[in-house]
Write an enzyme that holds these catalytic residues in place. Structure first.
Site, PDB file in Angstrom:
ATOM      1  N   ASP A   1      -5.529 -13.183  -4.854  1.00  0.00           N
ATOM      2  CA  ASP A   1      -5.146 -12.622  -6.150  1.00  0.00           C
ATOM      3  C   ASP A   1      -4.075 -13.510  -6.800  1.00  0.00           C
ATOM      4  OD1 ASP A   1      -4.826 -10.941  -8.263  1.00  0.00           O
ATOM      5  OD2 ASP A   1      -4.183  -9.193  -7.120  1.00  0.00           O
TER       6      ASP A   1
ATOM      7  N   LYS B   1      -0.657 -17.087   6.299  1.00  0.00           N
ATOM      8  CA  LYS B   1       0.762 -17.013   6.679  1.00  0.00           C
ATOM      9  C   LYS B   1       0.818 -16.590   8.148  1.00  0.00           C
ATOM     10  CE  LYS B   1       5.110 -17.246   5.423  1.00  0.00           C
ATOM     11  NZ  LYS B   1       5.756 -18.436   4.856  1.00  0.00           N
TER      12      LYS B   1
ATOM     13  N   ASP C   1       2.711 -20.576   1.174  1.00  0.00           N
ATOM     14  CA  ASP C   1       3.823 -21.026   0.316  1.00  0.00           C
ATOM     15  C   ASP C   1       3.712 -22.519   0.022  1.00  0.00           C
ATOM     16  OD1 ASP C   1       4.220 -20.887   3.047  1.00  0.00           O
ATOM     17  OD2 ASP C   1       6.356 -20.448   2.956  1.00  0.00           O
TER      18      ASP C   1
ATOM     19  N   TYR D   1      -4.663  -4.438   0.217  1.00  0.00           N
ATOM     20  CA  TYR D   1      -5.258  -3.648  -0.867  1.00  0.00           C
ATOM     21  C   TYR D   1      -6.019  -2.420  -0.365  1.00  0.00           C
ATOM     22  CZ  TYR D   1      -3.977  -7.337  -4.117  1.00  0.00           C
ATOM     23  OH  TYR D   1      -3.268  -8.221  -4.891  1.00  0.00           O
TER      24      TYR D   1
END
Ligand code: NAI
Length: 337
Positions: free
Chosen positions: A232, A175, A208, A128
């Site tokens: 988010d 991740k 995930d 972001y």
């Protein structure tokens, strides 16, 4: 008797459903007897039309002066146009911690009753930061920034919150199997902070897998610690667990200022139709009242809200009722007595 303190708060009603939910919430918050002086500002496209600026200088000054704001959602153009007002304000005031409590309300049937999760999202870094460019025609790059300082302070925020509020477990969501350097740094910082808090269990899950785990068994989590983009996405997923985006509040917190806003956006599909649920913004206002140390008013509002949901008397359509936005506010006001 001492005169009650008046709180000066910057108010950004926003656009889309923002003005409708803000109006409902103001009526309710003012009925608590807490005294407010609202400094109201437009932001985004509306502000540009009025003042030629997406965030007027006076709005920045108002937040810097008052150090507390209540904000409705502001539309961000997709795939072009001006930069997100939300991201800009969070960056400007270094509101590094995005705090989103996810809880069921009574009277609403969901697959998982009794969900009680805290999402702690890093609010100033990651994807972001807005560093995107076209390298050559047909190829763009987007830079994700993760810093030791940013990762350590959000991890510390999560652990300190957990300790103060009796939370038992924190999971870092990442991740780092793919983004070895950036998410690897985030994890390293979280692990270091975790060592200072041996009373709180610490775990790590890949993003995930976490999404699957959350919809299969949300009870295994307590506090989730995430980078900006993951936070988010996962907080919207968590909103789905408890009945939707109309129900989940948020606080953007920094060392100096705080901006309270719902997790949801401007919902253009239902804007202006008296369909929006003000609960998420009302719960955000309750977080604001606690921040202002108006605990009695916050308790009173929370109790009234629980009653309205338990009795299913004035609920909006997103949660299976038939009431409009202002009827919902009437219901909460009636429950406040
Ligand atoms: P959204 O959160 O506005 O809406 C998603 C879905 O949830 C829609 O079906 C909507 O009707 C429903 N919904 C949301 N809030 C609700 C409420 N209070 N009561 C009942 N139903 C509700 O997300 P979307 O459509 O992806 O984004 C719309 C715009 O909002 C975009 O421009 C986006 O950038 C902006 N946005 C702004 C945020 C902010 O100001 N903090 C946060 C998220 C999005």
């Amino acid at each position: 008797m001492t005169e009650r303190k008046k709180h000066k708060v910057t108010l950004i009603p926003g656009d889309g459903i923002g003005p409708e939910v803000t109006q409902a919430v103001l009526r309710i918050v003012e009925a608590t007897g807490v005294k407010f002086e609202w400094e109201r500002y437009a932001a985004g496209a509306e502000a540009f039309e009025l003042h030629g600026e997406y965030i007027p200088a006076a709005l920045y000054e108002s937040i810097a002066r008052n150090r507390v704001a209540l904000k409705g959602p502001v539309t961000t153009p997709i795939g072009g146009g001006f930069k997100s007002i939300n991201v800009t304000l969070r960056k400007k005031f270094d509101l590094y911690a995005n705090f989103r409590p996810i809880r069921n309300l009574p009277g609403l049937e969901t697959k998982w009753p009794g969900v009680n999760l805290i999402v702690v999202r890093e609010n100033t870094e990651g994807e972001y930061v807005g560093l995107e460019r076209e390298v050559v025609p047909g190829v763009v790059e987007s830079i994700k920034v993760v810093s030791e300082k940013g990762s350590t302070r959000i991890a510390r925020f999560a652990f300190e919150y957990a300790r103060k509020h009796g939370r038992k477990k924190i999971h870092s969501i990442h991740k780092a199997n793919i983004m070895k350097l950036s998410d690897g740094l985030f994890l390293r910082c979280a692990r270091q902070v975790a060592e200072e808090f041996p009373d709180i269990a610490y775990g790590e899950h890949i993003i995930d897998n976490t999404c699957m785990q959350l919809v299969m068994n949300p009870y295994q989590y307590d506090v989730l610690l995430l980078e900006n983009l993951y936070g988010d996405i996962v907080s919207d997923l968590c909103a789905g667990l408890v009945g939707g985006l109309g129900l989940v509040p948020g606080a953007n917190l920094g060392a100096e200022c705080a901006i309270f806003e719902a997790v949801h956006g401007s919902a253009p599909d239902i804007a202006g139709k008296d369909l929006a649920n003000p609960t998420a913004l009302l719960l955000s206002a309750i977080l604001m009242l606690r921040h202002l140390d108006e605990q009695a008013a916050a308790d009173k509002l929370e109790k009234a809200l629980q009653t309205v949901y338990a009795e299913r008397k004035a609920l909006t359509r997103d949660v299976g009722g038939t009431a409009g936005t202002s009827q919902f506010a009437d219901g909460v006001l009636a429950a406040m007595g």
